[in-house]
Design a protein around this motif. Structure first.
Motif, PDB file in Angstrom:
ATOM      1  N   UNK A  35       0.834  -1.213   0.000  1.00 17.36           N
ATOM      2  CA  UNK A  35       0.000   0.000   0.000  1.00 17.36           C
ATOM      3  C   UNK A  35       0.869   1.263   0.000  1.00 17.36           C
ATOM      4  N   UNK A  39       2.036   0.103  -5.025  1.00 18.03           N
ATOM      5  CA  UNK A  39       1.847  -1.042  -5.928  1.00 18.03           C
ATOM      6  C   UNK A  39       0.429  -1.603  -5.856  1.00 18.03           C
ATOM      7  N   UNK A  40      -0.318  -1.207  -4.817  1.00 18.99           N
ATOM      8  CA  UNK A  40      -1.681  -1.737  -4.634  1.00 18.99           C
ATOM      9  C   UNK A  40      -2.593  -1.283  -5.764  1.00 18.99           C
ATOM     10  N   UNK A  41      -3.461  -2.193  -6.198  1.00 16.59           N
ATOM     11  CA  UNK A  41      -4.412  -1.865  -7.277  1.00 16.59           C
ATOM     12  C   UNK A  41      -5.668  -1.215  -6.715  1.00 16.59           C
ATOM     13  N   UNK A  42      -6.014  -1.585  -5.470  1.00 21.17           N
ATOM     14  CA  UNK A  42      -7.231  -1.044  -4.855  1.00 21.17           C
ATOM     15  C   UNK A  42      -7.118  -1.114  -3.337  1.00 21.17           C
ATOM     16  N   UNK A  43      -7.972  -0.338  -2.689  1.00 20.68           N
ATOM     17  CA  UNK A  43      -8.002  -0.374  -1.215  1.00 20.68           C
ATOM     18  C   UNK A  43      -9.453  -0.535  -0.760  1.00 20.68           C
ATOM     19  N   UNK A  44      -9.655  -1.455   0.144  1.00 16.97           N
ATOM     20  CA  UNK A  44     -11.022  -1.695   0.634  1.00 16.97           C
ATOM     21  C   UNK A  44     -11.439  -0.544   1.561  1.00 16.97           C
TER      22      UNK A  44
END
Lengths: 68, 174
Positions: A35, A39-44
């Motif tokens: 995060x 590099x994260x594609x999405x975050x909840x």
């Protein structure tokens, strides 16, 4: 990506280490590192909510949009 | 444990079937090689007398095409053992599995097309009296089933590749 994660800055302001935050919000250090590095594609929403709750901040403090 | 049981049985059954196919292919290749060997010996013994009939040489060497196709099929079947299976999605949805399924699918299609072409060419040559009767030991209807299976394999390879992308995206969702 145009979305920048400023988690390092907020963590420094609160004098908190990544390991502590990961333990408090219930995710692994490896995922927190993904995060922070962007590099994260999405975050909840649940993760975002937990981070904001622990760091007492707004989502806008963590996430920032920068035009490329 | 109970959920894993039928899947592992299916996979083991598939491996057994593939092994049996490999065994039958090897036997078939040995048989065809023997036929080709006897044909070559026949050609060598009667080389001086065959000048008037060059077609005989092609007829005698015809099993070579079948041998090459069967060796190709053998190489394709050996790839089945490389597939990594498991009930966990991170074991099955991999780029490598997608590539293996694509290789299997396209390989089976090329194999079927090759046999259909050989069948058409040999039956044409027999009809025009150039060749004597050729026994290919392969049914055209079996080849159609093989093409259907190959197309399914290509579809599965596409699913695996898309699944891998989805899994990667899911893994990077924090």
């Amino acid at each position: 990506m145009s979305i920048v994660v400023n988690l390092d800055i907020v963590l420094a302001e609160h004098n908190m280490k990544s390991k502590e935050l990961a333990e408090l919000i219930g995710i692994t250090e490896a995922n927190l590192s993904i995060l922070k590095s962007g590099k994260a594609k999405a975050i909840r929403f649940s993760t975002l909510e937990a981070i904001c709750k622990v760091l007492e901040c707004q989502p806008a403090d963590i996430l920032e949009y920068r035009a490329e | 444990m109970i959920n894993k049981f039928p899947f592992s049985i299916l996979i083991n059954f598939l491996y057994i079937l593939v092994l049996l196919s490999i065994f039958s292919l090897v036997i078939s290749i040995i048989d065809k090689t023997y036929t080709l060997g006897t044909n070559l010996l026949y050609l060598e013994n009667s080389l001086g007398t065959l000048n008037n009939n060059d077609n005989n040489i092609f007829y005698r060497l015809f099993p070579l095409t079948e041998i090459l196709l069967k060796v190709y099929m053998l190489c394709i079947l050996f790839n089945v053992n490389k597939i990594k299976c498991g009930t966990k999605s991170n074991l099955f949805f991999t780029k490598k599995n997608g590539k293996i399924f694509e290789l299997l699918g396209s390989g089976l299609i090329y194999y079927s097309i090759g046999f259909i072409l050989i069948n058409i060419i040999s039956s044409g040559l027999v009809k025009f009296g150039i060749f004597e009767e050729v026994n290919l030991n392969v049914n055209l209807s079996e080849l159609i089933y093989l093409i259907v299976i190959a197309i399914f394999m290509l579809i599965i390879s596409k699913i695996l590749k898309n699944g891998y992308e989805l899994k990667k995206e899911n893994d990077l969702t924090i």
